[in-house]
Design an enzyme around this catalytic site. Sequence first.
Site, PDB file in Angstrom:
ATOM      1  N   ASP A 142       0.932  -1.290  -0.021  1.00  0.00           N
ATOM      2  CA  ASP A 142      -0.061  -0.079   0.125  1.00  0.00           C
ATOM      3  C   ASP A 142       0.882   1.195  -0.069  1.00  0.00           C
ATOM      4  OD1 ASP A 142      -2.611   0.669  -0.165  1.00  0.00           O
ATOM      5  OD2 ASP A 142      -2.632   1.721   1.886  1.00  0.00           O
TER       6      ASP A 142
ATOM      7  N   CYS B 209     -10.910   2.734  -5.466  1.00  0.00           N
ATOM      8  CA  CYS B 209      -9.964   2.882  -4.307  1.00  0.00           C
ATOM      9  C   CYS B 209     -10.594   3.677  -3.187  1.00  0.00           C
ATOM     10  CB  CYS B 209      -8.539   3.410  -4.766  1.00  0.00           C
ATOM     11  SG  CYS B 209      -7.488   3.945  -3.352  1.00  0.00           S
TER      12      CYS B 209
ATOM     13  N   TYR C 112     -10.136   5.001   8.280  1.00  0.00           N
ATOM     14  CA  TYR C 112     -11.038   4.988   7.196  1.00  0.00           C
ATOM     15  C   TYR C 112     -12.498   5.289   7.402  1.00  0.00           C
ATOM     16  CZ  TYR C 112      -6.861   3.906   4.394  1.00  0.00           C
ATOM     17  OH  TYR C 112      -5.712   4.151   3.716  1.00  0.00           O
TER      18      TYR C 112
ATOM     19  N   GLU D  72      -8.610  -4.121  -7.807  1.00  0.00           N
ATOM     20  CA  GLU D  72      -8.502  -3.703  -6.215  1.00  0.00           C
ATOM     21  C   GLU D  72      -8.548  -5.123  -5.564  1.00  0.00           C
ATOM     22  OE1 GLU D  72      -7.883  -1.732  -3.872  1.00  0.00           O
ATOM     23  OE2 GLU D  72      -8.283   0.340  -4.559  1.00  0.00           O
TER      24      GLU D  72
END
Lengths: 230, 230, 230, 230
Positions: A44, A135, A167, A210
Amino acid sequence: MQLFSRLKQAAGPDWTGYVEHEFVRCLGDGSLPEAAFRRYLVQDYLFLVQFARAYALALYKSPTLVDMHNALDGVKAILDVEMDLHVGLCAGWGLSRADLDAAREERATTAYTRFVLDAGMQGDLLDLQVALAPCIMGYAEIGARLASSAPMARHADHPYGRWIGEYAGTAYQEVAAAFAGWMDRVAAIYANDPRLPRLEALFRQASLLEADFWQMGLEAAGPDRSVVRP
Amino acid sequence: MQLFSRLKQAAGPDWTGYVEHEFVRCLGDGSLPEAAFRRYLVQDYLFLVQFARAYALALYKSPTLVDMHNALDGVKAILDVEMDLHVGLCAGWGLSRADLDAAREERATTAYTRFVLDAGMQGDLLDLQVALAPCIMGYAEIGARLASSAPMARHADHPYGRWIGEYAGTAYQEVAAAFAGWMDRVAAIYANDPRLPRLEALFRQASLLEADFWQMGLEAAGPDRSVVRP
Amino acid sequence: MQLFSRLKQAAGPDWTGYVEHEFVRCLGDGSLPEAAFRRYLVQDYLFLVQFARAYALALYKSPTLVDMHNALDGVKAILDVEMDLHVGLCAGWGLSRADLDAAREERATTAYTRFVLDAGMQGDLLDLQVALAPCIMGYAEIGARLASSAPMARHADHPYGRWIGEYAGTAYQEVAAAFAGWMDRVAAIYANDPRLPRLEALFRQASLLEADFWQMGLEAAGPDRSVVRP
Amino acid sequence: MQLFSRLKQAAGPDWTGYVEHEFVRCLGDGSLPEAAFRRYLVQDYLFLVQFARAYALALYKSPTLVDMHNALDGVKAILDVEMDLHVGLCAGWGLSRADLDAAREERATTAYTRFVLDAGMQGDLLDLQVALAPCIMGYAEIGARLASSAPMARHADHPYGRWIGEYAGTAYQEVAAAFAGWMDRVAAIYANDPRLPRLEALFRQASLLEADFWQMGLEAAGPDRSVVRP
């Protein structure tokens, strides 16, 4: 309807295969093997480097000054904020900056990031936004769902609580909402109806890539995990 | 020394892992499962579409008119010749043009092609050539080796004889030699010594992505084959 | 020797034709007609928009994270700082933001900005830097010279004192020095000797286009001024 | 209505200022000074080099294989045919290939070509086509009009008869018609109504830059001609 909602609906199982991937489920209930999370963290980081380039490309491609400022916000969010947060998160998992910089890019990382960059360069700003959307919007959706459906996520001893909190948090949720609004404003000018199937195909392909990214993380935990592939 | 020889030497096992991949070995002795070859054929068609874009990019990036003509030769070779040869080859394997156009791009195809395109756009013509080199030069090397080391390859009943013959043939061998010469002329101006490690890394990464491409073909033959992964 | 010094030397009269242009001389002694300065101000605003895109392109093309941060500094300097300074300066001359946004790009503005953007996209980061250099470094040189050689420039009633002060000031001088250092670090890897003539030609062409930009401003003051063209 | 007709109508006097420019009028009646035509010839050669790059970019940006073939036809028309015709035409005017290659690009040439290339890279294939259209379609319109309205154009002793004949001829007229059809097919998918004003602005700006290109030729004949500027 928001363009994002429409794209998500059209992607159907390819979208859920990404946001409800085994990696995500295990991240939520804390059962994700550490090796999987660690590989994810490293990749990442490399992903963020390419994503900063993608936002810079969005700035280059912006048809108006307002779009340019929207894109700049994205570049700054990545290079000035997220990168450091990420390096901090990695440090907590025993991964130094030197480890990150020395890491080799996995093929799933290469595939997704270069696909986005090329889709953006080949097409216009809207193509780039649509390729970026899985994303940006997906992480907001995943973060929010895990935080609410897995109350344990907020416990101090949840191994991935910090990731989920980041997040699910207001700051990131606002970033995602702002992105969706920006994409809608660009779509109002550029999203001709006959063009929609192409945008949907782009979004679906990015969602699949993804999902591959999660899968690549999972496979670090051993070959057995690889059979879970959707 | 030719730049290609130097890059190949620096790539070491990553180069041999590509040109001597299990897929290649089985192609040579005729033991490659048909399903593997068929998947390869379909994906190679989609690959050619992106490669034509890469050569067009080379033309756009060419600093001189001579370079532009070299790049145009590449575009024409793909779109005017190879594409039709490939469609003809596919027809012999029961794959129609419609099958090819309806096929979904595999992730290994996406990864390699978009990596090349982005490397070229990010850097200069030399970066693009170095990223293209494993494909162009590798196929020439593979074709020549299989044709000589596997004399059976020339027999009419060798299932992959036509493929081997095409890449071992004079026409393709000359294309590859011309490409190496062109890359050397560009390198004479742009390949600064301190830059070489970066070119080597680019070449190595592209070679790994080519090996993935073979592997993706092999995996069509069933999960057992996937353990062969280098 | 710094790459910039070398490029400047190679450009010879094309460099001095730019930094010692009639427009610059008149700016220094305060004799520049207001109409000329006003057209310059409007076009420089449109110029900045494209220059922000050029720095974003530099970020996209950056081969390392360090380069990316250098490029981001440039984008931020333009979009977050210079743009507002410029709009403020324009307001002092009776030009509103609406005036600026409604203005049509002059051909000299189009020529220089798109030349830089295309040179950067066609080549690598170093090509882009070399094409940007006449602007960034030239303004620092002009600002410093006017501030020292024209002591009147510091007087409160010098009509263009604010402009001169801005480019002669420490903040801008440091921006220029940082840019030169960055270009040298990139050149250490990418500036092969046989490549130098091409970099010199690029720098010279960009310098000529900068001189055209001054000339375009001057011509706003009437046709008589157009005979001054070097 | 064809997109081209619509764009032309919206451009109004900016279109007529280009296709009925003084240079064109004098070309038709044979009164154009030779110096003007000669400068035009030299710059048009340099223009063609950049236009080949623009068509290569169109190929890179093409969303379908059919678009790619359309773009390739354009690249081949320029590099394999027009370039040689042009060099032949120049030879008839005493300009050797070496003269052409040694010539410095005029600023009007830089402005138009780089504007087109950047518009195409910033936007999508349709943006690129719209920026290319004034050149491709305008030359067809000019050629046809001069050939019919100036019957002398067909006389063997008309100094510019060969140029007129080339663009009035069936071969070029078909190239232009094919281009218009291709642009319409792409527009059917990408030309959203709210986008039209932007496409019109792009077309108008490109038309102005084409008019500048004629003007640049005219100015070679001496300063007196420059007052004709529209």
